[in-house]
Motif scaffolding. Structure first.
Motif, PDB file in Angstrom:
ATOM      1  N   SER A 294       0.801  -1.218   0.000  1.00 17.59           N
ATOM      2  CA  SER A 294       0.000   0.000   0.000  1.00 17.59           C
ATOM      3  C   SER A 294       0.833   1.267   0.000  1.00 17.59           C
ATOM      4  CB  SER A 294      -0.932   0.006   1.222  1.00 17.59           C
ATOM      5  OG  SER A 294      -0.183  -0.015   2.429  1.00 17.59           O
ATOM      6  N   SER A 295       2.066   1.180   0.469  1.00 20.43           N
ATOM      7  CA  SER A 295       2.927   2.361   0.529  1.00 20.43           C
ATOM      8  C   SER A 295       3.801   2.532  -0.704  1.00 20.43           C
ATOM      9  CB  SER A 295       3.827   2.290   1.770  1.00 20.43           C
ATOM     10  OG  SER A 295       4.683   1.153   1.701  1.00 20.43           O
ATOM     11  N   VAL A 296       3.738   1.589  -1.638  1.00 20.47           N
ATOM     12  CA  VAL A 296       4.632   1.598  -2.792  1.00 20.47           C
ATOM     13  C   VAL A 296       3.823   1.747  -4.082  1.00 20.47           C
ATOM     14  CG1 VAL A 296       6.428   0.354  -4.039  1.00 20.47           C
ATOM     15  CG2 VAL A 296       6.259   0.132  -1.549  1.00 20.47           C
ATOM     16  N   ASP A 297       4.072   2.843  -4.784  1.00 14.66           N
ATOM     17  CA  ASP A 297       3.372   3.081  -6.044  1.00 14.66           C
ATOM     18  C   ASP A 297       3.858   2.175  -7.159  1.00 14.66           C
ATOM     19  OD1 ASP A 297       1.523   4.974  -5.334  1.00 14.66           O
ATOM     20  OD2 ASP A 297       2.654   6.699  -6.073  1.00 14.66           O
ATOM     21  N   ALA A 298       5.156   1.895  -7.187  1.00 18.30           N
ATOM     22  CA  ALA A 298       5.676   1.135  -8.328  1.00 18.30           C
ATOM     23  C   ALA A 298       7.066   0.599  -8.038  1.00 18.30           C
ATOM     24  CB  ALA A 298       5.728   2.024  -9.569  1.00 18.30           C
ATOM     25  N   TYR A 299       7.389  -0.489  -8.741  1.00 16.99           N
ATOM     26  CA  TYR A 299       8.764  -0.932  -8.905  1.00 16.99           C
ATOM     27  C   TYR A 299       9.163  -0.524 -10.316  1.00 16.99           C
ATOM     28  CZ  TYR A 299       7.632  -3.842  -4.863  1.00 16.99           C
ATOM     29  OH  TYR A 299       7.232  -4.278  -3.627  1.00 16.99           O
TER      30      TYR A 299
END
Length: 469
Positions: A294-299
Motif C-alpha cells: 500500500s505504501s509503494v506506487d511502483a517498482y
C-alpha cells in the motif's frame, strides 16, 4: 527529430551506481507492454504499465547483434522490459522537444513514461557524474522547458538522483538553493501537468537514516510531490527498501506520500558495500504498478541493466557481458520458458502452473542427494528463497527437483531454474547453463513467492525422483 540524450557520466560517487545511455528518439511506437503483467494497480496510486522504449541502448545493441550468443537471453529478460529515460545533457534549446517526443511515444502506446531529470548544478558533488546546469537560475529555466514537454497524461518523474542523499559538498546556502530548486521543479511540473507523479531522492536503506532522509525530503517540498524513490542504481533488497520507505513515511507524518523502488539490479541483493559493477548481481522485480504494497506506487527500472557504473567500462556504456550476467542471475525470466506458459497475474511474469509435476528426465540416473532450503528475506506476504542441491550419486546431465509446500505458498518468479507448480506441488528443472551436475557437485536456484498464514519450509525434496536427505 533532434536526438535525445540520456546520462553518460557515472552517477555515483558513494554507494549508488551509475547510469546512462545515449539514444536517438524516434517516433516509432513501442511494443505495447510486451510480457508485462499488470494493467491495473493493486496498491499505491498508479495504474497502468510502463513504457518500453525501443531505442534504449540495450535494444539498439540487440538490433545490431541478432546472432550474438548472448542476445536471446538479454532480449528476453532485459530488452523486453521498460526502463527510465534519463535527461542529463545540458541542451536548453532542445530539452522541450526531447521530452515531448518521448512522452508522445509513450502516450501512443498507452503506457506511462518514466523520466529522470538530472541537471542540478554541482550534481554528484563534482564526482564522476559532475555536470548539470551552470547556475540555479539556468536550472529553473531548464525545468520550465522540461515541464512544457510533459503533456497532460500520467507521467512519472524521478527527480534528480542523489540530490538529497548526497549533499556533503554543499554549504548551508547551497543546500537551501538546491531545496528551493527541487521544490520549484515539483510545483512547476504539477502546474503544467496535474497528472504527473513526481518523486524525490531518498537514497537507499543503507545510506542515511529514515529520520534524516525525511528531514531532507521535507526541506525539498516532498509534501507537494507524490512521494520519493529509493535504491536508484543500487542493489539493496526490495524488502529492505520497502521497510525503509515505510519508516521514512512514518517520520514524515504524511500517509498520503508513496514510494517508488528501483529494482533494476537487486534480484540477488548487494555484494557487501560494492556499488561499482559488482559481480554476480541480477535483475530484480519487473517494472510494475502492481506492487502489493500500500505504501509503494511502483517498482521501476531507473538504472537500465547492462550499462556500466564506470568499472567494467566507461560509466553509462552498454556492456553485453554485464547485461548477460544480470539477465542470467536475475528474477525476471520472461518470456515464459514454454509455449504453454503464461504470465502470472502477480508481481512479474513467471511460468504458469503445469497440470502436474513432471517426472525426472528419462534415462537420467538417480542417487543420493541433499537439498537445503533457505528463506533469504521475508516481508508482508512475500519472500525470497534459495534452494541448493548437492548430488551424491552418479553424474547428471539434467535434473529435476520436486517438493510440496506445507503452507499456502505460491511462486511468482524464479531464476537459474524453470519452476512450475500444481497446487502445493512444485517442480524445478535446470536451465541450459546448469544442467550438468557431477557427483558431489552443487548448484542452486532461487525464487520469489507469496504466502498467507505461516511460511513453513518444505520438509521433503526429491532429485530426479530420489528422496534427498
Amino acid at each position: 527529430m533532434t536526438p535525445d540524450h540520456t546520462s553518460s557520466p557515472r552517477r555515483r560517487n558513494r554507494r549508488l551506481a551509475a547510469l546512462g545511455t545515449a539514444a536517438a528518439m524516434t517516433a516509432a511506437t513501442a511494443l505495447a507492454g510486451v510480457l508485462l503483467a499488470t494493467t491495473e494497480a493493486s496498491a499505491g496510486t498508479l495504474t497502468g504499465t510502463f513504457y518500453r522504449d525501443p531505442t534504449t541502448a540495450v535494444n539498439q545493441w540487440l538490433a545490431a547483434n541478432p546472432n550474438d550468443s548472448r542476445a536471446s537471453l538479454i532480449g528476453q529478460r532485459i530488452g523486453s522490459q521498460p526502463a527510465a529515460r534519463w535527461f542529463a545533457y545540458y541542451e536548453p534549446s532542445t530539452i522541450q522537444s526531447q521530452v515531448t517526443s518521448y512522452v508522445n511515444a509513450a502516450n501512443s502506446a498507452n503506457q506511462i513514461p518514466v523520466l529522470v531529470p538530472y541537471m542540478l548544478p554541482n550534481r554528484d558533488c563534482g564526482g564522476a557524474s559532475a555536470g548539470g546546469a551552470p547556475t540555479i537560475s539556468a536550472y529553473r529555466t531548464w525545468v520550465d522547458s522540461f515541464a512544457a514537454g510533459l503533456g497532460s497524461r500520467t507521467a512519472v518523474v524521478i527527480l534528480e538522483p542523489d540530490s538529497l542523499a548526497l549533499q556533503t559538498c554543499l554549504s548551508s546556502t547551497e543546500k537551501a538553493e538546491r531545496n528551493s530548486a527541487l521544490s520549484y521543479a515539483v510545483t512547476r511540473f504539477k502546474q503544467v501537468n496535474p497528472s504527473v507523479k513526481v518523486y524525490l531522492d531518498a537514497g537507499h536503506s543503507a545510506w542515511n537514516s529514515p529520520a534524516d532522509t525525511a528531514s531532507r525530503l521535507q526541506a525539498a517540498g516532498v509534501a507537494n510531490a507524490a512521494g520519493f524513490y529509493s535504491n536508484a542504481s543500487n542493489y539493496r533488497w526490495t524488502a529492505d527498501e520497502v521497510a525503509f520507505g515505510r519508516n521514512v513515511i512514518s517520520a514524515l507524518g504524511n500517509s498520503n506520500l508513496r514510494q517508488v523502488v528501483d529494482t533494476s539490479r537487486n534480484g540477488k541483493g548487494p555484494l557487501g558495500s560494492e556499488w561499482c559493477d559488482p559481480a554476480g548481481r541480477g535483475t530484480g522485480q519487473a517494472p510494475t504498478t502492481n506492487t502489493g504494497e500500500s505504501s509503494v506506487d511502483a517498482y521501476v527500472w531507473i538504472k537500465p541493466p547492462g550499462e556500466a557504473d564506470g568499472c567494467a567500462a566507461a560509466a553509462g556504456q552498454f556492456v553485453p557481458d554485464l547485461a548477460y550476467s544480470l539477465a542470467l542471475n536475475g528474477i525476471v525470466t520472461s518470456p515464459p520458458p514454454s509455449a504453454s506458459a503464461s504470465p502470472s497475474p502477480s508481481r512479474s511474469p513467471s511460468a504458469s502452473p503445469s497440470a502436474s509435476p513432471s517426472s525426472s528426465p528419462s534415462g537420467q540416473p538417480g542417487g543420493a542427494c541433499s537439498v537445503s532450503y533457505r528463506v533469504d528475506s521475508q516481508w508482508g506476504n512475500g519472500f525470497v528463497a534459495t534452494v541448493t542441491i548437492t548430488n551424491r550419486g552418479p553424474a547428471l546431465s539434467s535434473w529435476t527437483v520436486t517438493w510440496t509446500f506445507p503452507g499456502n505458498q505460491t511462486i511468482t518468479n524464479a531464476w537459474n531454474a524453470t519452476v512450475t507448480a500444481s497446487g502445493a506441488n512444485v517442480t524445478a528443472r535446470n536451465v541450459a547453463h546448469n544442467g550438468n551436475l557431477p557427483t558431489n557437485g552443487t548448484t542452486s536456484f532461487g525464487f520469489q513467492g507469496s504466502y498467507s498464514g505461516s511460511n513453513t519450509s518444505p520438509a521433503v525434496f526429491k532429485l530426479n525422483n530420489v528422496t534427498c536427505s
